[in-house]
Scaffold this motif. Structure first.
Motif, PDB file in Angstrom:
ATOM      1  N   ARG A 174      18.488   2.532  -8.204  1.00  0.00           N
ATOM      2  CA  ARG A 174      19.083   1.260  -7.781  1.00  0.00           C
ATOM      3  C   ARG A 174      18.376   0.716  -6.545  1.00  0.00           C
ATOM      4  O   ARG A 174      18.106  -0.485  -6.447  1.00  0.00           O
ATOM      5  N   LEU A 175      18.059   1.610  -5.603  1.00  0.00           N
ATOM      6  CA  LEU A 175      17.389   1.181  -4.380  1.00  0.00           C
ATOM      7  C   LEU A 175      15.974   0.688  -4.673  1.00  0.00           C
ATOM      8  O   LEU A 175      15.518  -0.309  -4.103  1.00  0.00           O
ATOM      9  N   LEU A 176      15.274   1.365  -5.578  1.00  0.00           N
ATOM     10  CA  LEU A 176      13.920   0.943  -5.933  1.00  0.00           C
ATOM     11  C   LEU A 176      13.923  -0.434  -6.583  1.00  0.00           C
ATOM     12  O   LEU A 176      13.053  -1.269  -6.303  1.00  0.00           O
ATOM     13  N   ASP A 177      14.887  -0.678  -7.463  1.00  0.00           N
ATOM     14  CA  ASP A 177      14.998  -1.999  -8.083  1.00  0.00           C
ATOM     15  C   ASP A 177      15.238  -3.070  -7.017  1.00  0.00           C
ATOM     16  O   ASP A 177      14.670  -4.167  -7.074  1.00  0.00           O
ATOM     17  N   ASP A 184       6.831  10.916  -3.596  1.00  0.00           N
ATOM     18  CA  ASP A 184       7.300  10.637  -4.953  1.00  0.00           C
ATOM     19  C   ASP A 184       6.367   9.630  -5.629  1.00  0.00           C
ATOM     20  O   ASP A 184       6.349   8.445  -5.271  1.00  0.00           O
ATOM     21  N   LEU A 185       5.604  10.087  -6.603  1.00  0.00           N
ATOM     22  CA  LEU A 185       4.652   9.203  -7.270  1.00  0.00           C
ATOM     23  C   LEU A 185       5.348   8.091  -8.050  1.00  0.00           C
ATOM     24  O   LEU A 185       4.765   7.022  -8.260  1.00  0.00           O
ATOM     25  N   ALA A 186       6.591   8.318  -8.472  1.00  0.00           N
ATOM     26  CA  ALA A 186       7.322   7.276  -9.197  1.00  0.00           C
ATOM     27  C   ALA A 186       7.599   6.079  -8.294  1.00  0.00           C
ATOM     28  O   ALA A 186       7.627   4.934  -8.756  1.00  0.00           O
ATOM     29  N   VAL A 187       7.793   6.330  -7.007  1.00  0.00           N
ATOM     30  CA  VAL A 187       8.053   5.247  -6.055  1.00  0.00           C
ATOM     31  C   VAL A 187       6.835   4.340  -5.937  1.00  0.00           C
ATOM     32  O   VAL A 187       6.940   3.113  -6.007  1.00  0.00           O
ATOM     33  N   VAL A 188       5.658   4.938  -5.764  1.00  0.00           N
ATOM     34  CA  VAL A 188       4.459   4.107  -5.618  1.00  0.00           C
ATOM     35  C   VAL A 188       4.068   3.469  -6.948  1.00  0.00           C
ATOM     36  O   VAL A 188       3.512   2.369  -6.973  1.00  0.00           O
ATOM     37  N   ARG A 189       4.339   4.150  -8.041  1.00  0.00           N
ATOM     38  CA  ARG A 189       4.053   3.558  -9.354  1.00  0.00           C
ATOM     39  C   ARG A 189       4.812   2.241  -9.507  1.00  0.00           C
ATOM     40  O   ARG A 189       4.291   1.262 -10.043  1.00  0.00           O
ATOM     41  N   MET A 225       0.845  -1.191   0.000  1.00  0.00           N
ATOM     42  CA  MET A 225       0.000   0.000   0.000  1.00  0.00           C
ATOM     43  C   MET A 225       0.880   1.241   0.000  1.00  0.00           C
ATOM     44  O   MET A 225       1.771   1.382   0.843  1.00  0.00           O
ATOM     45  N   GLY A 226       0.652   2.136  -0.943  1.00  0.00           N
ATOM     46  CA  GLY A 226       1.360   3.403  -0.975  1.00  0.00           C
ATOM     47  C   GLY A 226       0.484   4.511  -0.409  1.00  0.00           C
ATOM     48  O   GLY A 226      -0.733   4.516  -0.624  1.00  0.00           O
ATOM     49  N   ILE A 227       1.094   5.429   0.320  1.00  0.00           N
ATOM     50  CA  ILE A 227       0.384   6.592   0.866  1.00  0.00           C
ATOM     51  C   ILE A 227       1.134   7.835   0.407  1.00  0.00           C
ATOM     52  O   ILE A 227       2.317   8.002   0.716  1.00  0.00           O
ATOM     53  N   VAL A 228       0.455   8.695  -0.344  1.00  0.00           N
ATOM     54  CA  VAL A 228       1.107   9.880  -0.886  1.00  0.00           C
ATOM     55  C   VAL A 228       0.359  11.137  -0.458  1.00  0.00           C
ATOM     56  O   VAL A 228      -0.803  11.096  -0.065  1.00  0.00           O
ATOM     57  N   MET A 236       7.611   1.724   5.572  1.00  0.00           N
ATOM     58  CA  MET A 236       8.698   2.489   4.967  1.00  0.00           C
ATOM     59  C   MET A 236       8.328   3.965   4.915  1.00  0.00           C
ATOM     60  O   MET A 236       7.291   4.335   4.361  1.00  0.00           O
ATOM     61  N   ASP A 237       9.185   4.792   5.483  1.00  0.00           N
ATOM     62  CA  ASP A 237       8.962   6.233   5.519  1.00  0.00           C
ATOM     63  C   ASP A 237       9.930   6.913   4.552  1.00  0.00           C
ATOM     64  O   ASP A 237      11.114   7.057   4.855  1.00  0.00           O
ATOM     65  N   GLU A 238       9.434   7.303   3.381  1.00  0.00           N
ATOM     66  CA  GLU A 238      10.261   7.972   2.365  1.00  0.00           C
ATOM     67  C   GLU A 238      11.584   7.222   2.160  1.00  0.00           C
ATOM     68  O   GLU A 238      12.672   7.785   2.349  1.00  0.00           O
ATOM     69  N   PRO A 239      11.543   5.951   1.765  1.00  0.00           N
ATOM     70  CA  PRO A 239      12.774   5.149   1.715  1.00  0.00           C
ATOM     71  C   PRO A 239      13.818   5.644   0.726  1.00  0.00           C
ATOM     72  O   PRO A 239      14.995   5.310   0.862  1.00  0.00           O
TER      73      PRO A 239
END
Length: 256
Positions: A187-190, A209-214, A33-36, A173-176
């Protein structure tokens, strides 16, 4: 199927100021679950209430415990909550220094959590620590170095290893990826995406960051002024936002 986490009517106030209010959702095993929302939207307050870092003023946080099924974590004893935080839960801070012992070696940081759940054999602890350093792409030869010798991205990966070594079922995770260079973020997202899939982790991720939840989230909640204004499957919310605030968030990213 029993939900892993069930939140009902959660609310938090700071005096007369609203932190978050009337938050309800269900998280299923293996779901992210993403929270933005913008700064001050209430997303970090919500995360800290969910993770037990601060007590909410209203609502319930139900977790599917291994031996007693769904239980309200707010009614657990302090020792029960501490044990939950060491075993089935994990928390990845935005600043890795908040989640690491900076004066302890990399291996010691990972081993510390193992010892907290009863591990005592030095050789086994060191082997598991070395294995997890490899999993998060840190050279096992640096196992005896302290985190202060690592880059910000390496510190964050070490914090992830420290959290996941005990096999938690739910990770907060808080703004990882906050504060990291773009290439380091990628690299971290992968890495996070691979670990979530490999271990079937459930997670609640707070980010602006919407790219993170995407990339990581199955479902998405959008918060504004302490309230959830839109919720749904991540792609649906981002590709066809219904709320005016969500539309503004998405359009602001597209215009950058």
């Amino acid at each position: 199927m029993t939900p892993l986490l069930k939140v009902e009517g959660l609310g938090k106030f700071y005096g007369r100021h609203l932190g978050c209010a009337d938050i309800s959702f269900t998280l299923w095993p293996g779901e992210v679950m993403g929270i933005v929302g913008e700064s001050g939207s209430g997303k970090s307050t919500l995360l800290n209430c969910l993770a037990g870092h601060m007590p909410p003023d209203t609502g319930r946080v139900m977790f599917d415990t291994r031996d007693q099924g769904l239980r309200d974590t707010l009614e657990m004893s302090e020792p029960e909550r501490r044990w939950l935080a060491r075993t089935d839960w994990a928390f990845v801070h935005q600043n890795p220094r908040d989640g690491l012992r900076m004066n302890v070696s990399a291996g010691g940081n990972v081993g510390d959590r193992l010892m907290a759940v009863g591990a005592r054999h030095y050789g086994d602890i060191r082997r598991q620590a070395s294995d997890w350093l490899g999993r998060v792409e840190i050279d096992a030869g640096r196992i005896d170095e302290r985190p202060r010798a690592f880059s910000g991205g390496m510190q964050q990966r070490l914090q992830i290893a420290r959290n996941l070594v005990t096999g938690p079922r739910l990770v907060f995770m808080d703004e990882p990826t906050g504060g990291l260079d773009v290439s380091v973020q990628a690299r971290l997202l992968d890495l996070l995406r691979g670990l979530v899939r490999h271990f079937g982790l459930s997670a609640v991720i707070v980010t602006h960051d919407l790219a993170v939840v995407r990339l990581l989230a199955d479902r998405l909640m959008v918060m504004k002024d302490g309230h959830v204004v839109e919720e749904g499957l991540t792609d649906q919310v981002l590709d066809d936002p219904q709320d005016a605030y969500t539309q503004l968030l998405v359009s602001s990213v597209l215009q950058v």
